[in-house]
Design an enzyme around this catalytic site. Sequence first.
Site, PDB file in Angstrom:
ATOM      1  N   LYS A  57      99.637 -20.890  10.217  1.00 57.76           N
ATOM      2  CA  LYS A  57      99.659 -22.255  10.737  1.00 57.76           C
ATOM      3  C   LYS A  57     100.891 -22.952  10.173  1.00 57.76           C
ATOM      4  O   LYS A  57     100.934 -23.292   8.996  1.00 57.76           O
ATOM      5  CB  LYS A  57      98.367 -22.975  10.366  1.00 57.76           C
ATOM      6  N   CYS A  90      90.778 -13.214  17.462  1.00 58.19           N
ATOM      7  CA  CYS A  90      92.064 -13.458  16.821  1.00 58.19           C
ATOM      8  C   CYS A  90      92.165 -14.943  16.464  1.00 58.19           C
ATOM      9  O   CYS A  90      91.615 -15.787  17.162  1.00 58.19           O
ATOM     10  CB  CYS A  90      93.215 -13.029  17.725  1.00 58.19           C
ATOM     11  N   GLY A 102      93.496 -26.510  17.468  1.00 53.66           N
ATOM     12  CA  GLY A 102      92.375 -25.581  17.269  1.00 53.66           C
ATOM     13  C   GLY A 102      91.577 -25.361  18.532  1.00 53.66           C
ATOM     14  O   GLY A 102      91.899 -25.898  19.595  1.00 53.66           O
ATOM     15  N   ARG A 153      80.307 -17.389  12.347  1.00 54.36           N
ATOM     16  CA  ARG A 153      79.629 -18.194  13.369  1.00 54.36           C
ATOM     17  C   ARG A 153      79.840 -17.631  14.774  1.00 54.36           C
ATOM     18  O   ARG A 153      80.880 -17.051  15.073  1.00 54.36           O
ATOM     19  CB  ARG A 153      80.049 -19.652  13.270  1.00 54.36           C
ATOM     20  N   CYS A 182      99.858 -13.844  27.218  1.00 53.43           N
ATOM     21  CA  CYS A 182      99.985 -13.078  25.973  1.00 53.43           C
ATOM     22  C   CYS A 182     100.990 -11.946  26.104  1.00 53.43           C
ATOM     23  O   CYS A 182     101.435 -11.381  25.111  1.00 53.43           O
ATOM     24  CB  CYS A 182      98.637 -12.518  25.555  1.00 53.43           C
TER      25      CYS A 182
END
Lengths: 384, 134
Positions: free
Chosen positions: A19, A202, A118, A190, A83
């Site tokens: 990040k 990922c 996020g 989770r 991607c």
Amino acid sequence: MIQETAASVIGGAMIKMGKHRESSYSGLAAPAALGALRDAGITKDDVGAVFCGHAFGGMLTGQRIVKELGIGDVPVTNVDNACSGGATAVHLAVRAIEDGHCDIALVIGVDKLTQFGGGTLPLVQEDPEVQNGIVMPAVYAMRARRFLHERDAKVEDLAAVSVKARRHGAANPYAQFQSEVTVEQVLDSRPIADPLTLMQCCPTGDGAAAVVLMSERERKRRGAQGMRAAASVLHSGQFEAGFRDMLRPEISYHSARDAYEAAGFGPEDLDVVELHDAFTIAELVYYEALGLCEPGESVGLLRDGRTTYGGDVVVNPSGGLLSKGHPVGASGVAQVVEVLWHLTDRAGARQVGDAQRALTHVTGGGIAGLDHGACTIHLFERTA
Amino acid sequence: MTDQESVLLPVADTAGDDRPVVTETGGLRGGRCQSCGAGSFPRAYICPSCNNTTIEEAELPGEGSLYTWTTVHISPTFPTPYTLGYIDLSDGLRLLAQVLAPQEQLRCDLPVRLVSSDQSPTGWGFVPVEGATA
């Protein structure tokens, strides 16, 4: 006899995935681009063309990056294939060299996913499946559900993919995650889209990678070493309105078939594979699509340790997208850098011994009626 | 053909259609190619099979089987959790739709049928056919 216009990857570099909220697209990618030039032993003035893969960089991302290095007056092409965008940029560079348009090409892959704050990858709202609530984890979760239904497999087998990825990634200083996990930790994380849990997906992150490709004639003139692109294949998905076998993704099967045919060698000859493990189930399905085992045998291949160090072929020594991270447009180029390091004995603690041949594979996107939007496969061989 | 007649116009495919997806007789409001007979959902404007552009609105079957499903726990589109599935309709079309049933009732290949429902964020979805087992 290698053709004078055959393309080889001579240099590569990437930044640590993670990040990087304080970095712009050029802040992410310029260090990788400069690193690739230095690694190839060339200067900015040697670059004859630039190809930049990204999904979310906005207009002129490639130019915004290379102007920082003073590269101009050459064609800069920006590529989106979700991607698979970075790998598509590599494919275009291979073609440009093979077709004689240039002798040296710079390829950049970059994306910054933290800009979205996020959550799941933003998809295009025009797609009818998106309007009905699809998210990328759900695509793979439904593939996983069907896999568990048809195969002698358990959720623990899915989790084992993450355990291997994180074990490999623990030895990779460029990986977003550099810690090992257990099957229990993976399954207890989770739920995201059942049966996939957080640690089977990922991570969101930012990253960039770059490679320099050279024609055979230029490579010999400079006495440069690296890896030859023995095959560079790009396919798009085929629309299908009805039944589709989700355990047999046709786009990856077809791309692999064409790549092996072009290269003149097969899956049994591979030492290193970097494949598209955006979610755990993907790795199991792609073992079969890439011919690493027969259809139906992927769970056994993983359980028996045949896709890690000491096995038949090391799959995702970088830690894969699950561990290294998946800044979408960067990933296809980062895979190429990873296998370059193995094929030139520079992969450090995670080096695959005596690596001669490698495959990289990355698919792109989920849209209604297609198994995926794009698939790029490259086969590489150490230069003599 | 005059110049005026040859001017191509776009398809107004995002123009609102407020009519429900479920027809009054319980079928799915889709399309059918008048040339090759291929069904489509949502209704296509160019037939991917034969490229004919005459595609009429048609009622597609409201019954099918659940190929696979997942309960989604993270989504920018709807409040979570919700369950999605791929349904293979009895005429061969596959579509993604909301599945309106508890997880423990779901199995791959379970017979399902189309319903209108306030429980679905899209206003429609599929439920297991009563008494059915996969």
